[in-house]
Design a protein around this motif. Structure first.
Motif, PDB file in Angstrom:
ATOM      1  N   ALA A   7      78.166 -34.715 -41.173  1.00 55.29           N
ATOM      2  CA  ALA A   7      80.280 -34.380 -41.722  1.00 55.29           C
ATOM      3  C   ALA A   7      79.930 -33.500 -40.173  1.00 55.29           C
ATOM      4  N   ASP A   8      79.142 -32.777 -39.941  1.00 50.80           N
ATOM      5  CA  ASP A   8      79.279 -31.623 -39.042  1.00 50.80           C
ATOM      6  C   ASP A   8      79.203 -32.630 -37.418  1.00 50.80           C
ATOM      7  N   ILE A   9      78.202 -33.528 -36.904  1.00 48.77           N
ATOM      8  CA  ILE A   9      78.363 -34.536 -36.166  1.00 48.77           C
ATOM      9  C   ILE A   9      79.070 -35.376 -36.118  1.00 48.77           C
ATOM     10  N   ALA A  10      79.866 -35.748 -37.398  1.00 52.48           N
ATOM     11  CA  ALA A  10      81.591 -36.672 -37.029  1.00 52.48           C
ATOM     12  C   ALA A  10      82.515 -35.770 -36.183  1.00 52.48           C
ATOM     13  N   LEU A  11      82.553 -34.224 -37.045  1.00 50.50           N
ATOM     14  CA  LEU A  11      83.461 -32.896 -36.229  1.00 50.50           C
ATOM     15  C   LEU A  11      83.269 -33.429 -34.866  1.00 50.50           C
ATOM     16  N   ILE A  12      81.893 -33.022 -33.841  1.00 50.52           N
ATOM     17  CA  ILE A  12      81.373 -33.062 -32.750  1.00 50.52           C
ATOM     18  C   ILE A  12      81.559 -33.780 -31.671  1.00 50.52           C
ATOM     19  N   GLU A  13      80.972 -34.990 -32.226  1.00 49.22           N
ATOM     20  CA  GLU A  13      81.550 -36.585 -31.459  1.00 49.22           C
ATOM     21  C   GLU A  13      82.612 -36.641 -30.036  1.00 49.22           C
ATOM     22  N   PRO A  14      83.841 -36.544 -30.833  1.00 51.15           N
ATOM     23  CA  PRO A  14      85.020 -36.145 -30.455  1.00 51.15           C
ATOM     24  C   PRO A  14      84.665 -35.131 -29.528  1.00 51.15           C
ATOM     25  N   ILE A  15      84.595 -33.986 -29.938  1.00 53.03           N
ATOM     26  CA  ILE A  15      84.798 -33.185 -28.968  1.00 53.03           C
ATOM     27  C   ILE A  15      83.780 -33.222 -27.860  1.00 53.03           C
ATOM     28  N   ALA A  16      82.605 -33.565 -27.877  1.00 54.82           N
ATOM     29  CA  ALA A  16      81.839 -34.152 -27.162  1.00 54.82           C
ATOM     30  C   ALA A  16      82.144 -35.159 -25.520  1.00 54.82           C
ATOM     31  N   ASN A  17      82.724 -35.915 -26.215  1.00 53.46           N
ATOM     32  CA  ASN A  17      83.407 -36.971 -25.661  1.00 53.46           C
ATOM     33  C   ASN A  17      84.235 -36.875 -24.302  1.00 53.46           C
ATOM     34  N   ALA A  18      85.183 -35.706 -25.189  1.00 56.35           N
ATOM     35  CA  ALA A  18      86.994 -35.412 -24.350  1.00 56.35           C
ATOM     36  C   ALA A  18      86.539 -34.461 -22.857  1.00 56.35           C
ATOM     37  N   VAL A  19      87.847 -34.570 -22.371  1.00 49.82           N
ATOM     38  CA  VAL A  19      87.429 -34.600 -21.327  1.00 49.82           C
ATOM     39  C   VAL A  19      88.499 -32.847 -20.787  1.00 49.82           C
ATOM     40  N   ALA A  20      87.935 -31.643 -20.721  1.00 52.40           N
ATOM     41  CA  ALA A  20      88.275 -30.927 -20.179  1.00 52.40           C
ATOM     42  C   ALA A  20      89.456 -31.013 -19.225  1.00 52.40           C
ATOM     43  N   THR A  21      91.459 -30.720 -19.614  1.00 55.86           N
ATOM     44  CA  THR A  21      91.983 -30.678 -19.115  1.00 55.86           C
ATOM     45  C   THR A  21      92.342 -29.932 -17.638  1.00 55.86           C
ATOM     46  N   VAL A  22      92.892 -29.846 -16.781  1.00 53.53           N
ATOM     47  CA  VAL A  22      93.316 -28.056 -15.897  1.00 53.53           C
ATOM     48  C   VAL A  22      94.521 -28.581 -15.857  1.00 53.53           C
ATOM     49  N   ARG A  23      95.000 -27.468 -16.187  1.00 57.25           N
ATOM     50  CA  ARG A  23      96.460 -27.097 -16.184  1.00 57.25           C
ATOM     51  C   ARG A  23      96.804 -26.602 -14.623  1.00 57.25           C
ATOM     52  N   VAL A  24      97.571 -27.374 -13.943  1.00 54.07           N
ATOM     53  CA  VAL A  24      97.661 -27.404 -12.538  1.00 54.07           C
ATOM     54  C   VAL A  24      99.007 -26.123 -12.579  1.00 54.07           C
ATOM     55  N   ALA A  25      98.403 -25.220 -11.227  1.00 50.06           N
ATOM     56  CA  ALA A  25      99.700 -23.994 -11.416  1.00 50.06           C
ATOM     57  C   ALA A  25     100.264 -24.443 -10.692  1.00 50.06           C
ATOM     58  N   GLU A  26     101.838 -23.986 -10.680  1.00 48.00           N
ATOM     59  CA  GLU A  26     102.751 -24.376 -10.331  1.00 48.00           C
ATOM     60  C   GLU A  26     103.383 -23.228  -8.686  1.00 48.00           C
ATOM     61  N   GLU A  27     103.368 -23.899  -7.523  1.00 48.43           N
ATOM     62  CA  GLU A  27     104.255 -23.561  -6.380  1.00 48.43           C
ATOM     63  C   GLU A  27     104.087 -21.773  -6.617  1.00 48.43           C
ATOM     64  N   ARG A  28     105.384 -21.256  -7.620  1.00 51.93           N
ATOM     65  CA  ARG A  28     105.684 -20.086  -7.629  1.00 51.93           C
ATOM     66  C   ARG A  28     104.500 -19.225  -8.297  1.00 51.93           C
ATOM     67  N   MET A  29     104.045 -19.863  -9.541  1.00 55.45           N
ATOM     68  CA  MET A  29     102.205 -19.148  -9.884  1.00 55.45           C
ATOM     69  C   MET A  29     101.771 -18.906  -9.138  1.00 55.45           C
ATOM     70  N   ILE A  30     101.195 -19.551  -7.950  1.00 57.27           N
ATOM     71  CA  ILE A  30     100.638 -19.378  -7.098  1.00 57.27           C
ATOM     72  C   ILE A  30     100.982 -18.371  -6.016  1.00 57.27           C
ATOM     73  N   ARG A  31     102.043 -18.286  -5.468  1.00 58.50           N
ATOM     74  CA  ARG A  31     102.734 -17.533  -4.547  1.00 58.50           C
ATOM     75  C   ARG A  31     102.676 -16.304  -5.151  1.00 58.50           C
ATOM     76  N   GLN A  32     103.351 -16.387  -6.768  1.00 58.26           N
ATOM     77  CA  GLN A  32     103.378 -14.853  -7.159  1.00 58.26           C
ATOM     78  C   GLN A  32     101.716 -13.996  -7.449  1.00 58.26           C
ATOM     79  N   SER A  33     101.214 -14.902  -7.808  1.00 56.28           N
ATOM     80  CA  SER A  33      99.435 -14.585  -7.432  1.00 56.28           C
ATOM     81  C   SER A  33      98.726 -13.750  -6.135  1.00 56.28           C
ATOM     82  N   LEU A  34      99.478 -14.242  -5.226  1.00 57.51           N
ATOM     83  CA  LEU A  34      99.036 -13.757  -3.540  1.00 57.51           C
ATOM     84  C   LEU A  34      99.821 -12.495  -2.949  1.00 57.51           C
ATOM     85  N   ALA A  35     100.814 -12.216  -4.565  1.00 57.91           N
ATOM     86  CA  ALA A  35     102.113 -11.746  -3.586  1.00 57.91           C
ATOM     87  C   ALA A  35     100.879 -10.091  -4.767  1.00 57.91           C
TER      88      ALA A  35
END
Length: 183
Positions: A18-46
């Protein structure tokens, strides 16, 4: 309470089907990237610019530097950028180079990527619980082979009818000779 993934690096952890059945889909997943908007990059640099000193470049040089940083940081993860900026504020005395920012972003691991890594570790090397909950019984020929091996080392082992074992005191040479004659 620990989750199944928290047990990934514990040496005594055992994972059920049962644990493996829960874990397997996570192991096959791909982490997504939350792309930073230009405004956020500007604020970080400022934020870095207002907190860390740098060589005065004049207006044209500052605009060119900002545009270069924006071009080089496009597509980065916003959480990684925030982490890198915090690390720069903690570690650096001067405004960071693009390389220094990217180096700190590479060191950041998202919670999703960490969960995927733990799940993969469990799938690759996690100890599995047997399906029926009990160890498979030893076949008779295997019992005899193990018994013979232990006897050669002076250990008398008996197998009970239910398959469990118990240890006897070490067997003396006289007992071994008597058993050899009886066999």
């Amino acid at each position: 309470m620990q989750t199944v993934l928290d047990l990934a690096f514990e040496p005594t952890a055992t994972f059920t089907a049962a644990d493996i059945a829960l874990i397997e889909p996570i192991a096959n997943a791909v982490a997504t990237v939350r792309v930073a908007e230009e405004r956020m990059i500007r604020q970080s640099l400022a934020s870095l610019d207002s907190s860390l000193p740098q060589k005065d470049k004049g207006d044209a040089g500052s605009r060119l530097q900002l545009n270069t940083y924006l071009a080089m940081l496009v597509g980065c993860d916003e959480r990684a950028l925030a982490h890198a900026c915090r690390r720069c504020l903690d570690e650096l005395d001067w405004f960071p180079t693009i390389h220094q920012l990217k180096e700190r972003m590479r060191n950041w691991v998202s919670p999703e990527a960490a969960a995927i890594s733990r799940a993969k570790a469990i799938m690759r090397a996690g100890r599995r619980a047997s399906d029926d909950g009990d160890a498979a019984p030893l076949p008779d020929d295997e019992r005899e082979r193990v018994y013979a091996f232990l006897r050669t080392h002076g250990i008398g082992t008996r197998f009970a009818p239910d398959g469990s074992i118990y240890q006897e005191a070490p067997v003396s040479d006289d007992d071994q000779a008597a058993e050899a004659k009886a066999a």
